[in-house]
Motif scaffolding. Structure first.
Motif, PDB file in Angstrom:
ATOM      1  N   TYR A  17       0.832  -1.197   0.000  1.00 54.77           N
ATOM      2  CA  TYR A  17       0.000   0.000   0.000  1.00 54.77           C
ATOM      3  C   TYR A  17       0.873   1.258   0.000  1.00 54.77           C
ATOM      4  O   TYR A  17       0.487   2.290  -0.560  1.00 54.77           O
ATOM      5  N   SER A  18       2.046   1.162   0.617  1.00 49.40           N
ATOM      6  CA  SER A  18       2.989   2.277   0.567  1.00 49.40           C
ATOM      7  C   SER A  18       3.445   2.535  -0.862  1.00 49.40           C
ATOM      8  O   SER A  18       3.637   3.690  -1.262  1.00 49.40           O
ATOM      9  N   TRP A  19       3.631   1.465  -1.636  1.00 49.38           N
ATOM     10  CA  TRP A  19       4.070   1.632  -3.026  1.00 49.38           C
ATOM     11  C   TRP A  19       3.018   2.416  -3.816  1.00 49.38           C
ATOM     12  O   TRP A  19       3.336   3.333  -4.567  1.00 49.38           O
ATOM     13  N   GLU A 117      14.149   8.014  -4.278  1.00 48.75           N
ATOM     14  CA  GLU A 117      12.949   7.602  -5.006  1.00 48.75           C
ATOM     15  C   GLU A 117      13.235   6.408  -5.908  1.00 48.75           C
ATOM     16  O   GLU A 117      12.483   5.425  -5.919  1.00 48.75           O
ATOM     17  N   LEU A 118      14.322   6.462  -6.667  1.00 47.78           N
ATOM     18  CA  LEU A 118      14.648   5.398  -7.617  1.00 47.78           C
ATOM     19  C   LEU A 118      14.970   4.080  -6.916  1.00 47.78           C
ATOM     20  O   LEU A 118      14.502   3.011  -7.330  1.00 47.78           O
ATOM     21  N   VAL A 119      15.751   4.150  -5.844  1.00 47.89           N
ATOM     22  CA  VAL A 119      16.115   2.923  -5.124  1.00 47.89           C
ATOM     23  C   VAL A 119      14.902   2.333  -4.418  1.00 47.89           C
ATOM     24  O   VAL A 119      14.698   1.111  -4.432  1.00 47.89           O
ATOM     25  N   TRP A 124      10.757  -1.992  -4.104  1.00 47.63           N
ATOM     26  CA  TRP A 124       9.363  -2.414  -4.217  1.00 47.63           C
ATOM     27  C   TRP A 124       9.190  -3.388  -5.374  1.00 47.63           C
ATOM     28  O   TRP A 124       8.463  -4.369  -5.263  1.00 47.63           O
ATOM     29  N   ARG A 125       9.843  -3.099  -6.494  1.00 44.21           N
ATOM     30  CA  ARG A 125       9.735  -3.993  -7.651  1.00 44.21           C
ATOM     31  C   ARG A 125      10.197  -5.402  -7.295  1.00 44.21           C
ATOM     32  O   ARG A 125       9.581  -6.393  -7.696  1.00 44.21           O
ATOM     33  N   ASP A 131       8.850 -10.976  -6.739  1.00 44.91           N
ATOM     34  CA  ASP A 131       8.938 -11.989  -5.670  1.00 44.91           C
ATOM     35  C   ASP A 131      10.395 -12.344  -5.362  1.00 44.91           C
ATOM     36  O   ASP A 131      10.775 -13.510  -5.314  1.00 44.91           O
ATOM     37  N   LYS A 132      11.214 -11.316  -5.153  1.00 46.11           N
ATOM     38  CA  LYS A 132      12.623 -11.518  -4.835  1.00 46.11           C
ATOM     39  C   LYS A 132      12.937 -10.985  -3.445  1.00 46.11           C
ATOM     40  O   LYS A 132      12.189 -10.211  -2.875  1.00 46.11           O
TER      41      LYS A 132
END
Length: 228
Positions: A17-19, A117-119, A124-125, A131-132
């Motif tokens: 939800y943060s993402w 922001e980028l990191v 999140w990705r 799923d890593k």
């Protein structure tokens, strides 16, 4: 000229939800008259400090969350996909090392939060799209590398992230979220006319806009802004 309103976004990359809240606020910072301040914090500390319970301990809530995230991913156009074991990813493995790294990066960057922001997005990705793992140094390094950091920068930040200075900084940020009566993330604190308007979750943007005298025009505003 009207001064820009300051908006603080408390978040943890372990929270899906943060993402969603993160991406929307990044898109709207150039649409609304706001100065967005990213506030990395530790969800585990907020859960413990507020006495909240993880969704996995409430079976009906956990079942609802899976479907809820699927619908939200489509609506917000964020490539969010639940990992095979969401409870393990969120509450057994945790995100302490990752959030210390993000905190170290923010302290190191100083002039803005572009790399933060980028990191954050790449972390999140990893957990919520691929799923890593995000707990091991090599996992964090891979996310940071994809975000554009060099090998030497990552090595320096990994060391910095284990320092007392960074541990204290993350702890203080987490406590500040609790001081705002946080019980989960994302937590958005809007400073409006000398007052604080506090919002929890990724479903309060229309109300948030109303309180700030702005307009909510959906998850993808037409104004050029940050997009995935």
């Amino acid at each position: 000229m009207t001064s820009r309103k300051v908006v603080e976004l408390f978040y943890d990359v372990v929270s899906p939800y943060s993402w969603l809240g993160f991406e929307v606020m990044c898109r709207y910072r150039n649409v609304w008259n706001i100065e967005l301040k990213l506030r990395p914090a530790f969800l585990g500390g907020v859960m413990q400090g507020s006495g909240n319970k993880p969704p996995g301990l409430v079976p009906n809530k956990f079942l609802y969350m899976s479907k809820d995230l699927e619908r939200l991913a489509q609506y917000f156009e964020v490539p969010l996909q639940a990992p095979a074991n969401p409870f393990e990813a969120m509450f057994e493995k945790g995100s302490l090392s990752a959030m210390r790294f993000v905190t170290a990066l923010q302290e190191w960057e100083k002039s803005g939060d572009k790399k933060v922001e980028l990191v954050s997005r790449e972390l999140w990705r990893r957990i919520w799209s691929q799923d890593k793992d995000i707990t091991k140094p090599e996992s964090i390094s891979e996310a940071a590398m994809k975000a554009g950091l060099s090998a030497s920068e990552i090595e320096e930040l990994l060391k910095f992230s284990t320092s007392k200075e960074i541990k204290d900084k993350l702890r203080i940020s987490t406590q500040e979220a609790l001081n705002h009566r946080a019980f989960g993330f994302p937590l958005v604190v809007c400073h409006v006319n000398g007052k604080e308007e506090i919002f929890f979750g990724s479903d309060r943007f229309e109300l948030m806009a109303h309180c700030m005298g702005e307009k909510w025009v959906g998850p993808q505003p037409s104004h050029p802004a940050a997009k995935l």
